[in-house]
Design a protein around this motif. Structure first.
Motif, PDB file in Angstrom:
ATOM      1  N   ARG A   1       0.626  -1.327   0.183  1.00 53.84           N
ATOM      2  CA  ARG A   1       0.082  -0.132  -0.278  1.00 53.84           C
ATOM      3  C   ARG A   1       0.734   1.632   0.089  1.00 53.84           C
ATOM      4  O   ARG A   1       0.344   2.078  -0.695  1.00 53.84           O
ATOM      5  CB  ARG A   1      -1.053   0.195   1.501  1.00 53.84           C
ATOM      6  N   ASN A   2       2.340   1.186   0.233  1.00 49.87           N
ATOM      7  CA  ASN A   2       2.838   2.201   0.231  1.00 49.87           C
ATOM      8  C   ASN A   2       3.577   2.665  -0.942  1.00 49.87           C
ATOM      9  O   ASN A   2       4.359   3.787  -1.381  1.00 49.87           O
ATOM     10  CB  ASN A   2       4.055   1.874   2.058  1.00 49.87           C
ATOM     11  N   PHE A   3       3.728   1.544  -1.341  1.00 52.11           N
ATOM     12  CA  PHE A   3       4.085   1.929  -3.058  1.00 52.11           C
ATOM     13  C   PHE A   3       3.329   2.562  -3.484  1.00 52.11           C
ATOM     14  O   PHE A   3       2.595   2.155  -4.502  1.00 52.11           O
ATOM     15  CB  PHE A   3       4.888   0.768  -3.460  1.00 52.11           C
ATOM     16  N   LYS A   4       3.890   3.364  -4.872  1.00 62.17           N
ATOM     17  CA  LYS A   4       3.182   4.401  -5.603  1.00 62.17           C
ATOM     18  C   LYS A   4       3.807   4.517  -7.238  1.00 62.17           C
ATOM     19  O   LYS A   4       5.299   4.511  -7.519  1.00 62.17           O
ATOM     20  CB  LYS A   4       3.220   5.808  -5.251  1.00 62.17           C
ATOM     21  N   LEU A   5       3.309   4.335  -8.152  1.00 62.23           N
ATOM     22  CA  LEU A   5       3.465   4.681 -10.036  1.00 62.23           C
ATOM     23  C   LEU A   5       4.807   6.195  -9.319  1.00 62.23           C
ATOM     24  O   LEU A   5       4.068   6.641  -9.246  1.00 62.23           O
ATOM     25  CB  LEU A   5       2.811   4.959 -10.697  1.00 62.23           C
ATOM     26  N   PRO A   6       5.743   6.054 -10.608  1.00 61.13           N
ATOM     27  CA  PRO A   6       6.905   6.886  -9.887  1.00 61.13           C
ATOM     28  C   PRO A   6       5.847   7.929 -10.939  1.00 61.13           C
ATOM     29  O   PRO A   6       5.091   7.922 -12.130  1.00 61.13           O
ATOM     30  CB  PRO A   6       8.222   6.369 -11.305  1.00 61.13           C
ATOM     31  N   ARG A   7       6.269   9.560 -10.178  1.00 62.35           N
ATOM     32  CA  ARG A   7       6.026  11.157 -11.089  1.00 62.35           C
ATOM     33  C   ARG A   7       6.653  11.251 -11.932  1.00 62.35           C
ATOM     34  O   ARG A   7       6.418  11.700 -12.971  1.00 62.35           O
ATOM     35  CB  ARG A   7       6.142  11.569  -9.734  1.00 62.35           C
ATOM     36  N   ASN A   8       8.523  10.499 -12.518  1.00 60.20           N
ATOM     37  CA  ASN A   8       9.034  10.833 -12.585  1.00 60.20           C
ATOM     38  C   ASN A   8       9.275   9.530 -13.412  1.00 60.20           C
ATOM     39  O   ASN A   8       9.628   8.919 -13.273  1.00 60.20           O
ATOM     40  CB  ASN A   8      10.477  11.148 -12.546  1.00 60.20           C
ATOM     41  N   GLY A   9       9.752   9.942 -14.597  1.00 59.16           N
ATOM     42  CA  GLY A   9       9.518   8.498 -15.298  1.00 59.16           C
ATOM     43  C   GLY A   9       8.220   7.902 -16.222  1.00 59.16           C
ATOM     44  O   GLY A   9       7.504   8.275 -16.318  1.00 59.16           O
ATOM     45  N   HIS A  10       8.378   7.099 -16.877  1.00 61.84           N
ATOM     46  CA  HIS A  10       7.151   6.703 -17.075  1.00 61.84           C
ATOM     47  C   HIS A  10       7.438   4.642 -17.472  1.00 61.84           C
ATOM     48  O   HIS A  10       8.542   4.375 -16.997  1.00 61.84           O
ATOM     49  CB  HIS A  10       6.541   6.629 -18.366  1.00 61.84           C
ATOM     50  N   VAL A  11       6.396   3.449 -16.595  1.00 63.30           N
ATOM     51  CA  VAL A  11       6.486   2.670 -17.091  1.00 63.30           C
ATOM     52  C   VAL A  11       6.030   1.832 -18.302  1.00 63.30           C
ATOM     53  O   VAL A  11       4.537   2.653 -18.442  1.00 63.30           O
ATOM     54  CB  VAL A  11       5.699   1.499 -15.889  1.00 63.30           C
ATOM     55  N   ILE A  12       6.369   0.646 -19.178  1.00 65.47           N
ATOM     56  CA  ILE A  12       5.748   0.856 -20.386  1.00 65.47           C
ATOM     57  C   ILE A  12       5.467  -1.219 -20.188  1.00 65.47           C
ATOM     58  O   ILE A  12       6.717  -1.432 -19.460  1.00 65.47           O
ATOM     59  CB  ILE A  12       6.927   0.751 -21.684  1.00 65.47           C
ATOM     60  N   ARG A  13       4.619  -1.353 -19.793  1.00 72.00           N
ATOM     61  CA  ARG A  13       3.688  -2.525 -20.080  1.00 72.00           C
ATOM     62  C   ARG A  13       3.477  -3.140 -21.633  1.00 72.00           C
ATOM     63  O   ARG A  13       3.095  -2.913 -22.307  1.00 72.00           O
ATOM     64  CB  ARG A  13       3.003  -2.857 -19.595  1.00 72.00           C
TER      65      ARG A  13
END
Length: 388
Positions: A140-152
């Motif tokens: 619950r304490n982990f979030k998607l990054p604000r800088n950069g991006h994730v490609i799936r």
């Protein structure tokens, strides 16, 4: 005997493996089996022209402290039940080790169905995995990054594929890998077909550089992370944040990581994690001298190491003098020298390619310390796992 690559032999090999491994499909039309078979050498034992026992040997390369060493991957060890216990596999294994020695292949790896069975051929446990299991609440304490991006995407997505390969190859050039397979293109492609429906997520930083990747499966409300690698803390946190984005639809998360993983330290409630270490692969030193010369002794000194037993590879038996100076190691056979440390080939495998330090091996009685000298080797890590 070594088998010729012809249709009759393939028919018999496929039939034996289908029976022994309870395969409910025609292996000759299975792309996963055939891709490995086409890159292999086959050994078999016949009784009146019937193939009764079989072993497949694939040649790979393994990263051992900055050295790309030829490595044999042994698999599909099989016999029909009515022929088991007659020594056929032992004869094949002895022939294989002799051939590998003549081909200058210094080590072999395999995934054991029985550790005790393979120890009689000089194999030792060498590669372990750490498995984390937890519910979505732990993320619950982990979030998607604000800088950069994730490609799936999947393996056919070239942006994803290139990001993964860049990161994988980067780690292989750190000289920290102890016995990690160098994946050729055909093996990467086989991994994609062997594990169907796998997904890949790659985190790119603000400059578009790949920083981490995650290879995972979604199976019956389980998120199974087969491989996670990151070169920065932000990359690691980004992948955990990506996993957290699945918490609403997934009941359980399972992550397979290197034994030395300290991932639990990032979780605020470590009690929510179930952590276990399990043996994964066994290794066999075929050429002691060549393996020793790839290691990294911590001390700059001369030592006399004795291999006091090796039933299948007797050329390893004897006293070997190693000299370590400024990261360079030389090894040569010696006669009538005082021995500093002595052990069987299985014990030396645990020290040189496994997780045991010299002091741990001495305390356990696996290595005998005859002289008052301190010797230890850089342990390195196995960052990626391959099953064959």
């Amino acid at each position: 005997m070594k088998l010729e690559n012809n249709q009759d032999n393939l028919d018999q090999i496929a039939t034996l493996i289908e029976y022994a491994f309870l395969k409910n499909k025609d292996l000759e039309h299975d792309v996963n089996f055939m891709s490995r078979y086409d890159h292999s050498t086959s050994y078999g034992y016949f009784d009146k022209k019937k193939l009764t026992s079989y072993i497949m040997v694939n040649q790979f390369k393994s990263e051992v402290f900055g050295h790309h060493l030829p490595m044999a991957g042994i698999g599909y060890v099989a016999s029909y039940p009515e022929y088991r216990g007659q020594g056929h596999i032992s004869k094949l294994m002895k022939e294989i080790l002799q051939d590998l020695h003549e081909q200058n292949i210094p080590l072999a790896n395999l995934a054991p169905f029985s550790e005790g069975f393979y120890r009689q051929y000089g194999f030792s446990n060498s590669i372990y995995q750490k498995e984390y299991t937890f519910s979505g609440n732990a993320l619950r304490n982990f979030k998607l990054p604000r800088n950069g991006h994730v490609i799936r995407g999947d393996w056919n997505d070239l942006n994803v594929q290139n990001g993964v390969i860049q990161l994988y190859e980067r780690q292989l050039h750190t000289d920290d890998e102890r016995n990690t397979m160098v994946r050729d293109a055909w093996w990467w492609n086989r991994l994609d077909t062997y594990y169907p429906n796998r997904h890949i997520a790659v985190y790119f930083d603000g400059d578009g550089r790949p920083m981490s990747y995650l290879i995972y499966r979604l199976m019956e409300q389980r998120f199974i992370a087969d491989e996670l690698y990151s070169i920065t803390p932000q990359g690691l946190l980004s992948m955990l944040g990506f996993m957290n984005s699945h918490a609403g639809s997934v009941k359980e998360f399972c992550m397979i990581l290197p034994e030395k993983s300290l991932l639990a330290e990032l979780f605020s409630e470590q009690r929510q994690l179930k952590v276990r270490v399990r043996p994964f692969m066994m290794s066999r030193i075929i050429d002691f001298k060549q393996i020793v010369e790839c290691t990294k002794p911590i001390q700059n000194e001369t030592f006399n190491l004795e291999v006091n037993s090796d039933d299948q590879c007797p050329w390893n038996i004897g006293v070997w003098q190693i000299n370590s100076q400024n990261g360079q190691v030389t090894c040569s056979r010696k006669e009538d020298e005082l021995v500093d440390f002595s052990g069987s080939i299985t014990a030396w495998t645990q020290v040189l390619l496994g997780r045991l330090t010299m002091s741990e091996a001495v305390k356990l009685g696996l290595i005998t310390d005859y002289q008052i000298k301190k010797l230890d080797f850089k342990k390195g890590d196995v960052s990626f796992y391959d099953y064959f």
